[in-house]
Scaffold this motif. Structure first.
Motif, PDB file in Angstrom:
ATOM      1  N   THR A  80       0.846  -1.201   0.000  1.00 54.64           N
ATOM      2  CA  THR A  80       0.000   0.000   0.000  1.00 54.64           C
ATOM      3  C   THR A  80       0.877   1.244   0.000  1.00 54.64           C
ATOM      4  O   THR A  80       0.642   2.188  -0.760  1.00 54.64           O
ATOM      5  CB  THR A  80      -0.926  -0.001   1.230  1.00 54.64           C
ATOM      6  OG1 THR A  80      -1.785  -1.140   1.167  1.00 54.64           O
ATOM      7  CG2 THR A  80      -1.772   1.267   1.268  1.00 54.64           C
ATOM      8  N   GLY A  81       1.909   1.251   0.844  1.00 51.90           N
ATOM      9  CA  GLY A  81       2.826   2.388   0.873  1.00 51.90           C
ATOM     10  C   GLY A  81       3.602   2.534  -0.421  1.00 51.90           C
ATOM     11  O   GLY A  81       3.771   3.643  -0.942  1.00 51.90           O
ATOM     12  N   ASP A  82       4.068   1.426  -0.977  1.00 50.92           N
ATOM     13  CA  ASP A  82       4.865   1.504  -2.200  1.00 50.92           C
ATOM     14  C   ASP A  82       4.048   1.988  -3.391  1.00 50.92           C
ATOM     15  O   ASP A  82       4.592   2.605  -4.308  1.00 50.92           O
ATOM     16  CB  ASP A  82       5.454   0.122  -2.518  1.00 50.92           C
ATOM     17  CG  ASP A  82       6.347   0.151  -3.735  1.00 50.92           C
ATOM     18  OD1 ASP A  82       7.479   0.660  -3.632  1.00 50.92           O
ATOM     19  OD2 ASP A  82       5.913  -0.332  -4.805  1.00 50.92           O
ATOM     20  N   GLY A  83       2.742   1.724  -3.392  1.00 45.28           N
ATOM     21  CA  GLY A  83       1.929   2.055  -4.557  1.00 45.28           C
ATOM     22  C   GLY A  83       1.317   3.443  -4.542  1.00 45.28           C
ATOM     23  O   GLY A  83       0.596   3.804  -5.480  1.00 45.28           O
TER      24      GLY A  83
ATOM     25  N   LEU B 122      -4.071  -5.909  -3.574  1.00 46.13           N
ATOM     26  CA  LEU B 122      -4.824  -5.177  -2.564  1.00 46.13           C
ATOM     27  C   LEU B 122      -4.036  -3.965  -2.087  1.00 46.13           C
ATOM     28  O   LEU B 122      -4.590  -2.871  -1.929  1.00 46.13           O
ATOM     29  CB  LEU B 122      -5.135  -6.102  -1.378  1.00 46.13           C
ATOM     30  CG  LEU B 122      -5.948  -5.499  -0.228  1.00 46.13           C
ATOM     31  CD1 LEU B 122      -7.342  -5.129  -0.690  1.00 46.13           C
ATOM     32  CD2 LEU B 122      -6.007  -6.484   0.936  1.00 46.13           C
ATOM     33  N   GLY B 123      -2.724  -4.146  -1.891  1.00 47.84           N
ATOM     34  CA  GLY B 123      -1.897  -3.046  -1.432  1.00 47.84           C
ATOM     35  C   GLY B 123      -1.565  -2.057  -2.526  1.00 47.84           C
ATOM     36  O   GLY B 123      -1.892  -0.871  -2.446  1.00 47.84           O
TER      37      GLY B 123
ATOM     38  N   GLY C  44      -3.475   1.496  -2.627  1.00 48.24           N
ATOM     39  CA  GLY C  44      -2.482   2.408  -3.172  1.00 48.24           C
ATOM     40  C   GLY C  44      -3.029   3.361  -4.209  1.00 48.24           C
ATOM     41  O   GLY C  44      -2.420   4.406  -4.475  1.00 48.24           O
ATOM     42  N   ALA C  45      -4.170   3.048  -4.810  1.00 47.32           N
ATOM     43  CA  ALA C  45      -4.793   3.944  -5.790  1.00 47.32           C
ATOM     44  C   ALA C  45      -5.949   4.732  -5.182  1.00 47.32           C
ATOM     45  O   ALA C  45      -6.079   5.939  -5.419  1.00 47.32           O
ATOM     46  CB  ALA C  45      -5.288   3.143  -6.998  1.00 47.32           C
ATOM     47  N   TYR C  46      -6.790   4.068  -4.385  1.00 43.46           N
ATOM     48  CA  TYR C  46      -8.001   4.729  -3.890  1.00 43.46           C
ATOM     49  C   TYR C  46      -7.718   5.706  -2.753  1.00 43.46           C
ATOM     50  O   TYR C  46      -8.313   6.789  -2.702  1.00 43.46           O
ATOM     51  CB  TYR C  46      -9.025   3.683  -3.444  1.00 43.46           C
ATOM     52  CG  TYR C  46      -9.803   3.105  -4.602  1.00 43.46           C
ATOM     53  CD1 TYR C  46     -10.895   3.767  -5.139  1.00 43.46           C
ATOM     54  CD2 TYR C  46      -9.414   1.904  -5.184  1.00 43.46           C
ATOM     55  CE1 TYR C  46     -11.597   3.250  -6.208  1.00 43.46           C
ATOM     56  CE2 TYR C  46     -10.113   1.376  -6.266  1.00 43.46           C
ATOM     57  CZ  TYR C  46     -11.196   2.055  -6.770  1.00 43.46           C
ATOM     58  OH  TYR C  46     -11.887   1.542  -7.843  1.00 43.46           O
TER      59      TYR C  46
ATOM     60  N   PRO D  97       3.349   5.601   6.914  1.00 47.69           N
ATOM     61  CA  PRO D  97       2.719   4.761   7.949  1.00 47.69           C
ATOM     62  C   PRO D  97       2.476   3.324   7.495  1.00 47.69           C
ATOM     63  O   PRO D  97       2.623   2.388   8.292  1.00 47.69           O
ATOM     64  CB  PRO D  97       1.394   5.478   8.232  1.00 47.69           C
ATOM     65  CG  PRO D  97       1.617   6.889   7.810  1.00 47.69           C
ATOM     66  CD  PRO D  97       2.575   6.820   6.670  1.00 47.69           C
ATOM     67  N   PHE D  98       2.135   3.132   6.223  1.00 43.23           N
ATOM     68  CA  PHE D  98       1.877   1.778   5.722  1.00 43.23           C
ATOM     69  C   PHE D  98       3.169   0.972   5.603  1.00 43.23           C
ATOM     70  O   PHE D  98       3.213  -0.215   5.964  1.00 43.23           O
ATOM     71  CB  PHE D  98       1.161   1.844   4.370  1.00 43.23           C
ATOM     72  CG  PHE D  98      -0.219   2.405   4.451  1.00 43.23           C
ATOM     73  CD1 PHE D  98      -1.287   1.603   4.831  1.00 43.23           C
ATOM     74  CD2 PHE D  98      -0.468   3.739   4.165  1.00 43.23           C
ATOM     75  CE1 PHE D  98      -2.572   2.118   4.918  1.00 43.23           C
ATOM     76  CE2 PHE D  98      -1.754   4.263   4.249  1.00 43.23           C
ATOM     77  CZ  PHE D  98      -2.803   3.450   4.633  1.00 43.23           C
TER      78      PHE D  98
END
Length: 464
Positions: A30-33, A155-156, A161-163, A183-184
């Motif tokens: 999630t953080g990387d995206g 999911l991440g 990562g997009a929404y 934070p992610f």
């Protein structure tokens, strides 16, 4: 309830001790995206050219490819969890330099160098976990486990990562949105430290330094010695071209008037359309893994992967030109990209079956190819944007998917799950035949006995 859920997951072929690792991948990615869908537009809006914005992601992908190559062998030699922690710490440290020093400086070579160095981090994290899967999961269930892995990845990277940025950007702006990735990534690091099991290959632990260097080099040389591994690597690279190429070019095409675009959608709408790709992948990564383990590893990849994505590569360009700002049709095109991109879950299982005694080297080729997709996808855009335009880029992607479909005809792996299914079916048929023969034998014996009794009675009557 929790016990029943864990039991169901284990029946799916995934050990309970790995469940936390899947969650860790989703949180960290999630953080990387966070910046994937708007970084190119951010660079253009701040005075850089579209080619410079595209080059930023291209070079990032090149460094990610190198890290992906090393991750497989390093994880086998030093333990997957240890390499995951190193990758996460590297990513967090370099991301802080990127936000605090590189972006505010406005110096493009500095921005490019720092962002490229950050590309080492996430492949070490996620592809080391892939090695952990190959070490732990039964071969006949590896495609299913790989599907779950890519679901968590999607999911991440693609959903959260997009929404999440699509809602943050209107509220806090693009630069501050970059900070919300931290934070992610920190949470992913902590989850890895606390919950991912320690592993170490006993054979690798005994290797000398020279032997370890040889093992690392074998992560590339094995592709020259085994044509099947090379083909799998090429197909894996082709697999994700749209996943990393479209976020580079489509914000320029769909959200502006450059390169034949017509400002059909605001940038946050584009981000949500693209997020549909990954929402679909949440389900189809798991579905294709399950399906391929039971019905075949290769043919779904050919038709539902390569062939479908060849059509999808063109649809994103032509749908807005033919139908204007038609969000439902664009979402449908995104959904089909998600279905097609997920249909490659069997590649690690195929590679593992081709060289079961060189698992780390084979997975290094897989990881290298996955990383090269993050380089080749944007790289094609960087090379062709000023000459062939968006249309030429999309047609190039489509042609590569057609080539990938042709390459699948060279793959003929042994499939343990499929063989087991056939053996079970053959056994059932044999049992039915056996029962049938038994029934016929009993029925015949009864008829013979009855005939003998009637004959004996008739003879006795005649005698009497």
């Amino acid at each position: 309830m929790l016990t029943q859920t864990l039991a169901a997951i284990e029946r799916f072929g995934i050990p309970k001790k790995l469940i936390a690792g899947f969650l860790t991948v989703a949180v960290f990615m999630t953080g990387d995206g966070f910046e994937l869908t708007f970084l190119t537009k951010y660079m253009v809006d701040h005075g850089f050219s579209a080619a410079q914005g595209s080059l930023l992601i291209t070079v990032y992908g090149l460094f990610a490819a190198v890290a992906g190559w090393t991750a497989g062998v390093l994880a086998e030699m030093f333990g997957a969890r240890r390499i995951m922690l190193i990758g996460a710490c590297w990513w967090i440290g370099v991301h802080l330099v990127f936000l605090e020093l590189a972006l505010p400086s406005g110096v493009y070579p500095f921005i490019l160098a720092v962002y490229a160095l950050r590309g080492f981090g996430y492949p070490l994290f996620i592809y080391s976990f892939m090695v952990l899967l190959a070490q732990t999961v039964r071969p006949e269930r590896l495609a299913s486990a790989t599907g779950v892995f890519w679901t968590c990845f999607s999911l991440g990277l693609g959903v959260f990562g997009a929404y999440i940025p699509s809602f943050l950007i209107p509220a806090v702006g693009e630069y501050r949105t970059f900070w919300f990735a931290l934070p992610f990534s920190v949470a992913g690091l902590l989850l890895c430290f606390l919950m991912v099991p320690r592993t170490r290959d006993s054979r690798a632990a005994k290797l000398t330094h020279e032997e370890r260097v040889r093992e690392l080099a074998e992560g590339v040389t094995i592709a020259f010695h085994n044509p099947g591994i090379a083909v799998c690597g090429i197909i894996r690279m082709i697999n994700s071209l749209l996943l990393y190429g479209f976020p580079v070019i489509m914000p320029l095409y769909l959200c502006g008037r450059q390169y034949g675009g017509d400002s059909w959608f605001p940038v946050q709408d584009w981000m949500r359309i693209w997020g549909s790709v990954f929402i679909v992948m949440l389900f189809f990564n798991v579905f294709w893994g399950w399906f391929m383990d039971r019905f075949g590893w290769v043919w779904p990849m050919r038709w539902f992967g390569c062939a479908l994505l060849a059509v999808c590569a063109l649809s994103f360009y032509y749908v807005p030109r033919w139908f204007g700002a038609n969000a439902p049709l664009m979402v449908l095109a995104a959904v089909l990209i998600g279905v097609g991109t997920s249909a490659f879950a069997s590649i690690p299982a195929i590679m593992n079956s081709l060289v079961p005694d060189k698992r780390g080297a084979a997975l290094s080729v897989y990881n290298l190819s996955a990383g090269l997709a993050t380089f080749v996808g944007p790289g094609i855009a960087t090379l062709l944007l000023s000459t062939a335009g968006i249309a030429g880029i999309c047609w190039t992607y489509a042609a590569l998917y057609v080539a990938g479909a042709a390459l699948t005809y060279t793959l003929r792996p042994k499939q343990p799950g499929l063989a087991k299914r056939h053996m079970t079916g053959a056994g059932a048929k044999a049992a039915n035949v056996g029962h049938g023969v038994g029934d016929i034998t009993i029925e015949t014996a009864a008829k013979v006995t009855a005939l003998a009794q009637n004959t004996a009675t008739a003879i006795s009557d005649d005698t009497l």
